[in-house]
Motif scaffolding. Structure first.
Motif, PDB file in Angstrom:
ATOM      1  N   VAL A 252       0.862  -1.187   0.000  1.00  0.00           N
ATOM      2  CA  VAL A 252       0.000   0.000   0.000  1.00  0.00           C
ATOM      3  C   VAL A 252       0.899   1.237   0.000  1.00  0.00           C
ATOM      4  CG1 VAL A 252      -1.810   1.266   1.216  1.00  0.00           C
ATOM      5  CG2 VAL A 252      -1.739  -1.224   1.369  1.00  0.00           C
ATOM      6  N   VAL A 253       0.643   2.171  -0.908  1.00  0.00           N
ATOM      7  CA  VAL A 253       1.462   3.397  -0.971  1.00  0.00           C
ATOM      8  C   VAL A 253       0.545   4.604  -1.180  1.00  0.00           C
ATOM      9  CG1 VAL A 253       3.535   2.265  -1.905  1.00  0.00           C
ATOM     10  CG2 VAL A 253       1.823   3.172  -3.478  1.00  0.00           C
ATOM     11  N   LYS A 254       1.104   5.774  -0.914  1.00  0.00           N
ATOM     12  CA  LYS A 254       0.361   7.007  -1.186  1.00  0.00           C
ATOM     13  C   LYS A 254       0.194   7.094  -2.720  1.00  0.00           C
ATOM     14  CE  LYS A 254       0.911  11.875   0.142  1.00  0.00           C
ATOM     15  NZ  LYS A 254       0.590  12.457  -1.124  1.00  0.00           N
ATOM     16  N   ALA A 255      -0.983   7.429  -3.161  1.00  0.00           N
ATOM     17  CA  ALA A 255      -1.205   7.432  -4.616  1.00  0.00           C
ATOM     18  C   ALA A 255      -0.678   8.713  -5.262  1.00  0.00           C
ATOM     19  CB  ALA A 255      -2.700   7.290  -4.887  1.00  0.00           C
ATOM     20  N   ASP A 256      -0.245   8.577  -6.501  1.00  0.00           N
ATOM     21  CA  ASP A 256       0.204   9.727  -7.284  1.00  0.00           C
ATOM     22  C   ASP A 256      -0.973  10.119  -8.193  1.00  0.00           C
ATOM     23  OD1 ASP A 256       1.152  11.288  -9.296  1.00  0.00           O
ATOM     24  OD2 ASP A 256       2.912  10.051  -9.758  1.00  0.00           O
ATOM     25  N   TYR A 257      -1.606  11.269  -7.906  1.00  0.00           N
ATOM     26  CA  TYR A 257      -2.832  11.608  -8.620  1.00  0.00           C
ATOM     27  C   TYR A 257      -2.631  11.715 -10.130  1.00  0.00           C
ATOM     28  CZ  TYR A 257      -6.928  13.782 -10.466  1.00  0.00           C
ATOM     29  OH  TYR A 257      -8.025  14.027 -11.245  1.00  0.00           O
ATOM     30  N   SER A 258      -1.470  12.212 -10.554  1.00  0.00           N
ATOM     31  CA  SER A 258      -1.291  12.381 -12.004  1.00  0.00           C
ATOM     32  C   SER A 258      -1.334  11.017 -12.712  1.00  0.00           C
ATOM     33  CB  SER A 258       0.022  13.106 -12.319  1.00  0.00           C
ATOM     34  OG  SER A 258       1.094  12.350 -11.816  1.00  0.00           O
ATOM     35  N   LYS A 259      -0.850  10.001 -11.997  1.00  0.00           N
ATOM     36  CA  LYS A 259      -0.883   8.649 -12.557  1.00  0.00           C
ATOM     37  C   LYS A 259      -2.348   8.144 -12.663  1.00  0.00           C
ATOM     38  CE  LYS A 259       2.202   4.813 -11.927  1.00  0.00           C
ATOM     39  NZ  LYS A 259       1.757   3.621 -11.311  1.00  0.00           N
ATOM     40  N   ALA A 284      -4.935   6.550  -1.417  1.00  0.00           N
ATOM     41  CA  ALA A 284      -3.909   5.502  -1.325  1.00  0.00           C
ATOM     42  C   ALA A 284      -4.049   4.529  -2.491  1.00  0.00           C
ATOM     43  CB  ALA A 284      -4.073   4.752  -0.007  1.00  0.00           C
ATOM     44  N   ALA A 285      -2.919   3.946  -2.905  1.00  0.00           N
ATOM     45  CA  ALA A 285      -2.938   2.901  -3.936  1.00  0.00           C
ATOM     46  C   ALA A 285      -2.688   1.562  -3.247  1.00  0.00           C
ATOM     47  CB  ALA A 285      -1.851   3.169  -4.966  1.00  0.00           C
ATOM     48  N   TRP A 286      -3.628   0.661  -3.396  1.00  0.00           N
ATOM     49  CA  TRP A 286      -3.522  -0.675  -2.790  1.00  0.00           C
ATOM     50  C   TRP A 286      -3.279  -1.694  -3.890  1.00  0.00           C
ATOM     51  CZ3 TRP A 286      -5.519  -2.422   2.315  1.00  0.00           C
ATOM     52  CH2 TRP A 286      -5.714  -1.361   3.193  1.00  0.00           C
ATOM     53  N   SER A 287      -2.130  -2.362  -3.840  1.00  0.00           N
ATOM     54  CA  SER A 287      -1.956  -3.491  -4.762  1.00  0.00           C
ATOM     55  C   SER A 287      -2.863  -4.608  -4.252  1.00  0.00           C
ATOM     56  CB  SER A 287      -0.503  -3.946  -4.764  1.00  0.00           C
ATOM     57  OG  SER A 287      -0.107  -4.321  -3.466  1.00  0.00           O
ATOM     58  N   MET A 288      -3.426  -5.368  -5.171  1.00  0.00           N
ATOM     59  CA  MET A 288      -4.441  -6.339  -4.740  1.00  0.00           C
ATOM     60  C   MET A 288      -3.926  -7.768  -4.952  1.00  0.00           C
ATOM     61  SD  MET A 288      -7.200  -4.241  -4.408  1.00  0.00           S
ATOM     62  CE  MET A 288      -8.597  -4.877  -5.133  1.00  0.00           C
ATOM     63  N   TRP A 289      -3.985  -8.528  -3.870  1.00  0.00           N
ATOM     64  CA  TRP A 289      -3.459  -9.892  -3.836  1.00  0.00           C
ATOM     65  C   TRP A 289      -4.582 -10.850  -3.469  1.00  0.00           C
ATOM     66  CZ3 TRP A 289       2.146 -10.327  -4.019  1.00  0.00           C
ATOM     67  CH2 TRP A 289       2.787  -9.095  -4.155  1.00  0.00           C
ATOM     68  N   ASP A 290      -4.450 -12.092  -3.913  1.00  0.00           N
ATOM     69  CA  ASP A 290      -5.365 -13.098  -3.374  1.00  0.00           C
ATOM     70  C   ASP A 290      -4.610 -14.393  -3.119  1.00  0.00           C
ATOM     71  OD1 ASP A 290      -5.246 -14.369  -5.860  1.00  0.00           O
ATOM     72  OD2 ASP A 290      -7.322 -13.904  -6.420  1.00  0.00           O
ATOM     73  N   MET A 291      -5.310 -15.328  -2.501  1.00  0.00           N
ATOM     74  CA  MET A 291      -4.654 -16.566  -2.059  1.00  0.00           C
ATOM     75  C   MET A 291      -4.918 -17.702  -3.035  1.00  0.00           C
ATOM     76  SD  MET A 291      -2.974 -16.166   0.738  1.00  0.00           S
ATOM     77  CE  MET A 291      -2.925 -15.410   2.367  1.00  0.00           C
TER      78      MET A 291
END
Ligand SMILES: Cc1cc2nc3c(=O)[nH]c(=O)nc-3n(C[C@H](O)[C@H](O)[C@H](O)COP(=O)(O)OP(=O)(O)OC[C@H]3O[C@@H](n4cnc5c(N)ncnc54)[C@H](O)[C@@H]3O)c2cc1C
Length: 423
Positions: A252-259, A284-291
């Protein structure tokens, strides 16, 4: 009956762990402790949708968990959306704005503010059973059947059994699955941009109907979900780009709005307005994972529940719901245990009943992401097929009889206890 209560250690105090602990506290045969890595129980401010299946499980765990939900539940504001979960609409192209489907259920959309929901659960657990700053490093199975938990601060604790509710990076899962590649979560190619906006700003930008009711906007390779939370005071946005090939760095990271603006550049006017609302320092930008599917959710007297067992993508709004269902089934069957030797039967019964359903939810959640991104090969841009598919898949999710699962788990437990086969 054992001469002393059976010690149950719950590792992780998120929604799954706390619901399990609250349920376990009902049973006089059990003594519960919760070990949480953080210095307090905490959740983010975002919303979480609670489907009718999860609502039923909360009621079955106890009046207090149901009351917590009822105190916080936020529904669609407009009467015409009352029983609707989400309205799925096209967010780009010639059909921009077109309604695809609006699945309905008995309570319609029901969301809660995560942090407030967790606060309600915390009130239901005595302070003396909560241990903070206890990050589990490893599990030692002692001769004679007890379990020793080793924490990062070099302290240890013992119990007769362990429930791992330690989320997507679960240590308990790694202990159970060892070298199996399924021990680790996998990146799904989706990244969620999550934002919370004061409701008045959202109303000013997109109007009251779209701001105070639930919508999912679908388009090429992505989707944008919005709904009201916190009694309608806040507008929750989850914009998911499902076109990432890889993800590096913290999950999870702070999102870059321009992106974000670039990635959602080709969308229609309505989604463009929503995306503009994400232009804040808080997004925030959340990378999404699953099991990947685990071959078991337990071994001997150790089991896993919730995201540790079956983290899924959020496209069906089911991850937390499945954790709550797990919590109900596992606490119910543990309530039948009379002596430590029976613990393994309880966990096998839980595994037998819950694994198939939850792994199906992981699979169908991925599919749903593909549907929303107009990429599922069997559907793509065929909106009639989209409608038909979403309708039945949500019904399958919502109408599960979780009390029936509890009864089935009890039957399996009783057979194992009597030495009878379950195959
Ligand atoms: C963008 C997004 C939107 C979502 N929307 C929805 C939705 O609308 N509806 C829904 O039902 N679900 C939704 N989900 C899924 C839901 O958030 C999760 O499924 C749910 O929070 C899982 O709960 P859990 O208790 O199993 O795990 P977690 O909430 O991850 O809790 C794990 C706990 O264990 C602790 N912990 C971790 N490691 C250790 C350790 N080694 N030792 C001790 N403690 C440890 C953590 O600090 C944490 O408190 C969404 C998820 C995402 C990412």
């Amino acid at each position: 009956m054992s001469s002393r209560p059976i010690d149950v250690a719950v590792v992780g105090g998120g929604m799954g762990g706390l619901c399990a602990a609250i349920g376990l506290l009902k049973h006089p045969n059990l003594r519960v402790q919760i070990y949480e890595a953080a210095h307090q129980f905490s959740e983010i401010g975002a919303g979480v949708a609670v489907g009718p299946n999860a609502q039923r499980a909360l009621k079955l765990i106890g009046d207090s968990t149901e009351a917590a939900y009822l105190r916080l539940a936020t529904h669609n504001k407009w009467e015409k959306h009352a029983n609707t979960f989400f309205e799925y609409r096209m967010g780009m192209g010639e059909k921009e704005g077109e309604l695809i489907v609006a699945p309905k259920n008995e309570t319609g959309q029901a969301t809660v503010h995560r942090a407030k929901f967790l606060e309600e659960f915390i009130k239901l657990v005595p302070k003396e059973v909560c241990h903070f700053g206890k990050r589990l490093d490893r599990i030692e199975e002692l001769e004679g059947g007890r379990i020793r938990l080793h924490f990062h601060d070099a302290s240890t604790a013992e119990a007769d059994c362990v429930i791992g509710a330690d989320g997507i990076h679960s240590v308990v899962r790694k202990h159970l699955l060892g070298d199996d590649p399924a021990a680790n979560a996998v990146f799904t190619g989706s990244v969620a941009y999550r934002g919370l906006v004061p409701m008045e700003n959202a109303v000013a930008e997109i109007g009251e109907e779209f701001a105070t009711n639930s919508f999912i906007w679908c388009g090429d390779g992505a989707s944008v979900t919005t709904y009201p939370v916190d009694e309608g005071k806040t507008f929750n946005i989850v914009a998911i780009n499902s076109s990432y090939e890889k993800w590096e760095g913290p999950s999870v990271v702070k999102a870059d709005y321009s992106k974000i603006a670039h990635e959602f550049g080709g969308w229609g006017e309505h989604v463009t307005k929503i995306i503009k609302l994400l232009d804040t320092d808080e997004t925030a930008a959340w990378s999404m994972w699953d099991m990947p599917p685990a071959s078991t959710y337990c071994a001997r007297t150790i089991a896993m529940i919730g995201d540790a067992a079956h983290a899924c993508l959020p496209f069906q709004g089911q991850g937390a719901g499945q954790s709550i269902e797990d919590a109900f089934v596992i606490e119910s069957v543990l309530g039948l245990v009379e002596k430590p030797e029976e613990l393994a039967y309880a966990f096998r019964a839980y595994d037998r009943i819950r694994r198939r359903r939850t792994q199906e939810v992981v699979k169908t959640s991925r599919e749903m992401g593909e549907i929303l991104a107009l990429r599922l090969p069997a559907i793509k841009n065929n909106l009639d097929a989209f409608k038909e598919n979403v309708q039945w898949r949500m019904d399958w999710m919502w109408h599960r009889d979780v009390d029936g699962e509890r009864r089935e788990a009890e039957i399996v437990f009783n057979r194992l206890r009597k030495g009878q086969s379950i195959d």
